[in-house]
Design an enzyme around this catalytic site. Structure first.
Site, PDB file in Angstrom:
ATOM      1  CD  GLU A   1      40.214 -96.378  -0.253  1.00  0.00           C
ATOM      2  OE1 GLU A   1      40.886 -95.643   0.502  1.00  0.00           O
ATOM      3  OE2 GLU A   1      39.419 -95.941  -1.077  1.00  0.00           O
TER       4      GLU A   1
ATOM      5  CG  ASP B   1      42.923 -94.033  -2.317  1.00  0.00           C
ATOM      6  OD1 ASP B   1      44.060 -94.479  -2.062  1.00  0.00           O
ATOM      7  OD2 ASP B   1      42.159 -94.502  -3.168  1.00  0.00           O
TER       8      ASP B   1
ATOM      9  CG  ASP C   1      39.546 -90.574  -2.690  1.00  0.00           C
ATOM     10  OD1 ASP C   1      39.331 -91.111  -1.576  1.00  0.00           O
ATOM     11  OD2 ASP C   1      39.611 -91.232  -3.742  1.00  0.00           O
TER      12      ASP C   1
ATOM     13  CG  ASP D   1      34.621 -93.330  -2.248  1.00  0.00           C
ATOM     14  OD1 ASP D   1      33.624 -92.803  -1.725  1.00  0.00           O
ATOM     15  OD2 ASP D   1      34.592 -94.035  -3.273  1.00  0.00           O
TER      16      ASP D   1
END
Ligand code: TSJ
Length: 661
Positions: free
Chosen positions: A447, A523, A525, A527
């Site tokens: 990403e 990641d 997180d 998202d």
């Protein structure tokens, strides 16, 4: 009343018996597959199977499973109770035979009842005993409570050898009280000498018991966890059986009509079918024989498919929905968006493989084909609106598949127009490995551009490829396939398909995959989790075979870097968990600093290689499709329209860093 005592264990008969159970101890894997978590849970299934057989014989409607604090497990039913008389062949009480004679199944019950059972009843009880530290059985029958206890014992002999006594009766079958109840209750403690981890997982029992409750209409299943840290209990009872199963599986999806349900018998095969179309593009069919999941389908499923396709085509012709020059619709055309559960019961089912996953019995094919054919025929005549809806949908699905074919063609053939533009964007996003080697090469789907940059520089270019995604891929769950791939499809996904080399849809061929491993690297997180799930949905929907082949992985970047300025540069410890972070701090001592990674982009190329890409040090999670029904539901929950269940699932299952600032 039968009274036995421990001295029984020393007669000639029982010496042979003890040898039998010792064999199970020596090679547990041969009897329960493994001594890991699967094997441990298998013990519970072996015992429950006996109660399920009693249900199928028509004498039991409640099964209770209890996980105790000390990791022992009780299974209890309200059936007739194991017969307590002396077994003719063995000369000892039947329950003692059940628990101490290997493959005792079929030896008791006198051939009556249990015709449509899951397997050889009682087969597993002695195996469970052999792998337990101790086991107790209580039988409620004829006004009495009978009880017997078995134990594993070992002793070092004067000559230094180990004498093992496996699953021996330490009491006889004793009457310990009176009761008006009837039933069987077995409690056992898996032996820590056999299993590395004794902790039964509530969720694992829950899923299987819930599915079984759907398949055994009207039977009540209780599951209780008494362990302090996860105290809970649930009851599963479905008066509507597999009809309720479909409602559960389709929960959160748009459905096109009420669930259709048939139940009946043909040529001594009991057939139950429930189905409902939803607005997804994939087919989902769960099939069972005597409540055993037939993962690899078999004759009953092909009987169902044949009948389903034929009756629908006949109806379509008769009613002018297919015109004279139209070709018949294919089974695939009809099954797009079909959610179905087929459950049959028959005597002595024959399976093609040892694992019972593919039914081979020919009589099941003809019985299901004939029964479903008749019922579907009748149903379509009675419900012309639903008939029309199914057939229109299949016609639409055929049209779309033809479009896909053209789209796939255009993607494959570089000379056709529209291709040039795509090529340029691909080379911007994709960095191939330097050698072609489908058995070794790895694709990292990353990403964001900065992470992509680190990955490109950090990778081993000999065999690692990097594909950098910009922004979120689309949610394929909500799209028709021509919106996913092809000229009108999604650019990110077209790129993935082209890089994989497998093709898609009817053209898909797993053998053409250019990679041994496909690693989703996002990641840690919110998202990142979302992108990860979108990608997994893509693989689940369009490339399930790649997941089945164990090719799809999730990368695990560390959450922390614990470091200190040493004499020769930094001393670094990477930490994936809180505990590792604490440990790292202890190890490096004073003046340590801690960096929390919020994104892959914060790692430089070398760090990303060291922690996340280097096969020698990285941690990958393999994506697994084993529980097809559950995976299907999770994808629906995550990708469907109902927000609360999605948030709930993500919060329970996806670990990501919560922003503190
Ligand atoms: F196998 C086992 F011991 F592990 C076990 C058996 C464990 C549990 C929890 C339940 C059972 C079990 C066995 N439940 N119900 C029965 N039923 C019989 O064994 C039974 C009862 C009556 C007759 C009959 O012909 O009268 C026949 C059988 C096989």
């Amino acid at each position: 009343m039968s009274q036995q005592n421990a001295s029984v264990a020393y007669n000639e008969e029982d010496i042979r018996v003890l040898k039998g159970l010792t064999a199970v101890r020596v090679r547990p894997g041969m009897y329960i597959g493994s001594t890991g978590s699967r094997g441990l849970h298998h013990l519970v299934w072996e015992i429950i199977d006996n109660s399920k057989d009693e249900v199928l014989a028509g004498h039991c409607n409640t099964i209770k499973v209890n996980i105790h604090k000390n990791n022992s497990i009780t299974v209890e039913d309200n059936g007739r109770g194991i017969p307590t008389g002396i077994n003719k062949d063995e000369g000892i009480p039947t329950p003692t035979v059940v628990f101490t004679v290997l493959h005792a199944g079929g030896k008791f019950g006198g051939g009556s009842g249990y015709k449509k059972s899951g397997g050889l009843h009682g087969v597993g009880a002695s195996v469970v005993n052999a792998l337990s530290e101790w086991l107790e059985v209580e039988i409620y029958r004829d006004g009495n409570i009978y009880k017997q206890r078995f134990e594993y014992k070992e002793q070092i002999q004067p000559d230094g050898t180990l004498d093992q006594q496996v699953g021996i009766a330490v009491t006889g079958l004793e009457v310990v009280g009176n009761t008006r109840r009837h039933g069987t209750r077995v409690t056992f403690k898996p032996d820590a000498k056999v299993f590395g981890n004794l902790s039964i997982q509530y969720e694992v029992l829950r899923e299987r018991m819930k599915d079984t409750a759907f398949l055994m209409k009207g039977v009540t299943f209780h599951l209780i966890d008494e362990r302090e840290e996860n105290k809970q209990e649930e009851t599963f009872h479905y008066a509507e059986g597999i009809k309720a199963f479909i409602d559960y599986l389709n929960d959160g999806k748009y459905t096109l009509h009420p669930t259709v349900y048939f139940e009946g018998e043909k040529d001594n095969v009991e057939v139950e079918l429930a189905f409902q179309y939803n607005d997804n593009t994939s087919e989902n069919l769960l099939s069972y024989v005597n409540t055993i999941p037939t993962i690899d389908e078999g004759t009953h499923v092909s009987g169902f498919r044949n009948a389903f396709t034929k009756v629908l085509n006949d109806y379509a012709r008769k009613n002018g929905l297919l015109k004279k020059n139209d070709k018949n619709l294919s089974g695939n055309d009809y099954r797009e968006g079909l959610m179905a559960v087929l459950s049959i019961r028959m005597e002595d089912p024959q399976f093609e493989s040892q694992t019972k996953e593919k039914l081979g019995s020919e009589e099941a094919r003809s019985a299901v084909e004939s029964y479903i054919g008749d019922q579907m025929n009748y149903f379509l005549e009675e419900n012309p609106d639903i008939a029309r809806l199914i057939i229109d949908r299949a016609i639409e699905s055929r049209k779309i598949k033809e479009e896909i074919k053209k789209a796939a063609e255009a993607l494959r053939n570089p000379n056709k127009k529209g291709k040039k533009k795509a090529k340029r964007t691909i080379s911007e996003k994709y960095t191939p490995p330097s050698k072609k080697d489908a058995d070794r090469n790895e694709l990292f789907i990353v990403e964001g551009d900065s992470a992509g940059g680190s990955a490109i520089n950090g990778r081993d270019r000999n065999f690692q490829a990097v594909l950098s995604l910009r922004g979120k891929p689309i949610n394929v769950e909500k799209k028709k396939i021509y919106e996913v791939i092809g000229p009108n499809g999604n650019e990110e996904i077209n790129t993935i398909v082209e890089v994989l080399g497998t093709g898609i849809g009817d053209d898909f061929n797993a053998n053409h995959c250019s990679f041994d491993k496909i690693v989703v690297m996002t990641d840690a997180d919110y998202d990142g989790s979302h992108i990860q799930i979108l990608l997994l949905t893509l693989f689940y929907r369009y490339f399930p075979e790649l997941i089945k082949r164990g090719k799809v992985f999730i990368a695990q970047p560390p959450l922390y870097k614990v470091y200190k300025q040493g004499k020769k540069g930094q001393d670094i410890i990477y930490a994936w968990t809180e505990e590792e972070r604490m440990e790292g701090m202890k190890k490096l001592g004073k003046q340590v600093e801690i960096q929390r990674y919020k994104g892959l982009g914060e790692m430089n190329a070398e760090q990303l290689w060291d922690t996340t890409m280097n096969p020698a040090t990285r941690k990958l999670i393999q994506v697994d499709l084993a529980e097809a029904a559950e995976a299907e539901r999770i994808v629906t929950i995550l990708m469907g329209d109902k927000v609360p269940p999605r948030r709930d699932w993500i919060e329970r299952n996806v670990k990501f860093v919560v922003e503190e600032e």
